[in-house]
Design a protein around this motif. Structure first.
Motif, short mmCIF file in Angstrom:
data_model
loop_
_atom_site.label_atom_id
_atom_site.label_comp_id
_atom_site.label_asym_id
_atom_site.label_seq_id
_atom_site.Cartn_x
_atom_site.Cartn_y
_atom_site.Cartn_z
N ILE A 97 0.84 -1.21 0.00
CA ILE A 97 0.00 0.00 0.00
C ILE A 97 0.87 1.25 0.00
CG2 ILE A 97 -1.65 1.34 1.37
CD1 ILE A 97 -2.87 -1.28 2.29
N GLY A 98 1.87 1.29 0.88
CA GLY A 98 2.75 2.45 0.94
C GLY A 98 3.56 2.63 -0.34
N LEU A 99 3.99 1.51 -0.94
CA LEU A 99 4.76 1.58 -2.19
C LEU A 99 3.92 2.18 -3.32
CD1 LEU A 99 7.31 0.85 -3.83
CD2 LEU A 99 6.32 -1.43 -4.16
N LEU A 100 2.70 1.68 -3.47
CA LEU A 100 1.83 2.17 -4.54
C LEU A 100 1.43 3.62 -4.31
CD1 LEU A 100 0.35 1.42 -7.13
CD2 LEU A 100 -1.58 0.63 -5.73
N ALA A 101 1.07 3.95 -3.05
CA ALA A 101 0.64 5.32 -2.75
C ALA A 101 1.78 6.31 -2.93
CB ALA A 101 0.09 5.39 -1.33
N GLY A 102 2.97 5.98 -2.46
CA GLY A 102 4.09 6.90 -2.55
C GLY A 102 4.60 7.08 -3.97
#
Length: 295
Positions: free
Chosen positions: A113-118
């Motif tokens: 989630i953090g990878l895609l959002a960032g």
């Protein structure tokens, strides 16, 4: 007297500083060694409890019900005449499985989630982060209890409940790292040679986030074990023939006035494991992040 013949002696304050530094290094090494031994011992208990436990966890001795600590039973016996040390050894497997499984599942989902959002930014970043903010507004233990009640009492459901409570922390940390990494020159170089966004995220961005993830995972195991034991204490964990540490605590609270050892020693086992894992996690953080090193 020549200036060359003058021997400069260290001042008293400098000698005290060196003594304190040596003592601090020795004390730190001792604490790390004890923490490492505790983790290794409990890992051996989880992997091969039959090699360590002196009795079978399923054997009930009616002649030894609620016996205190003795040479035959180091940590006493419970209300069924079972050896408490044996139950703690066998119960360590469930506790460690909860801690490691929750970190793996929560860390994987939160990192994605953090990878895609960032990396993507824009409305995807806003959507994911607002959802993460909603989840973080709920206390972790309350969220885990709610999920456990909805899914039912089992070891797998406890792991899933604790994992969901840990996702927001991983997502926010990875997002911050990704935002920093994606602006570096080697990312522009990867784009210039025609690398796809998926390839850039998985081969170039994510590996640069491993250090904080590793530290979070090391320190998150202790928190997961503590949260999982809390769920078992409330009766939301797996209730089997061999209780885990949390359920053993729950059983022992009814006998505190007559058999204090039933609840005390499982509580000490939880405390020792959580403290040992956190100590090793702190050391790992200092090794991987020089900016947060000891003063």
């Amino acid at each position: 007297m020549n200036a060359e013949s003058v021997t400069l002696r260290p001042s008293r304050s400098s000698r005290l500083i060196r003594v304190r530094m040596r003592w601090r290094i020795s004390w730190t090494g001792l604490v790390l060694g004890l923490a490492g031994l505790a983790v290794v011992f409990l890992a051996l208990c989880a992997i091969a409890p039959q090699w360590i436990a002196p009795y079978s966890p399923l054997v009930m001795n009616v002649d030894a019900i609620l016996n205190g600590p003795s040479a035959g039973h180091w940590l006493g016996t419970d209300q069924f005449g079972r050896d408490v040390f044996t139950i703690i050894v066998y119960g360590s497997r469930q506790s460690l499985l909860t801690g490691i499984g929750s970190v793996l599942i929560g860390g994987l989902i939160g990192s994605l989630i953090g990878l895609l959002a960032g990396y993507r930014g824009g409305w995807i970043d806003s959507l994911f982060m607002r959802l993460i903010d909603v989840v973080m507004s709920i206390p972790g233990i309350l969220l885990a209890v709610s999920i456990s009640v909805a899914l039912g009492s089992s070891q797998l459901n406890v792991i899933l409940a604790v994992s969901v409570a840990m996702i927001p922390g991983y997502a926010r940390v990875v997002r911050g790292q990704v935002i920093t990494v994606k602006s570096r020159p080697f990312i522009d170089a990867a784009r210039a040679v025609g690398a796809s966004n998926t390839e850039i995220m998985l081969r170039h961005v994510l590996p640069n986030c491993f250090s904080p993830l590793l530290v979070m995972a090391a320190m998150g195991i202790g928190s997961s074990i503590l949260m999982g034991s809390s769920l078992s204490f409330l009766g939301l964990g797996e209730i089997g023939e061999i209780p885990d540490w949390g359920f053993l605590l729950s059983q022992g609270r009814s006998y505190l006035t007559v058999a204090w050892w039933i609840a005390t020693f499982p509580g000490l086992a939880i405390t020792c494991l959580v403290v040992a894992v956190n100590v090793l996690g702190d050391e790992l953080r200092d090794r991987l992040d020089p900016k947060s090193g000891r003063r």
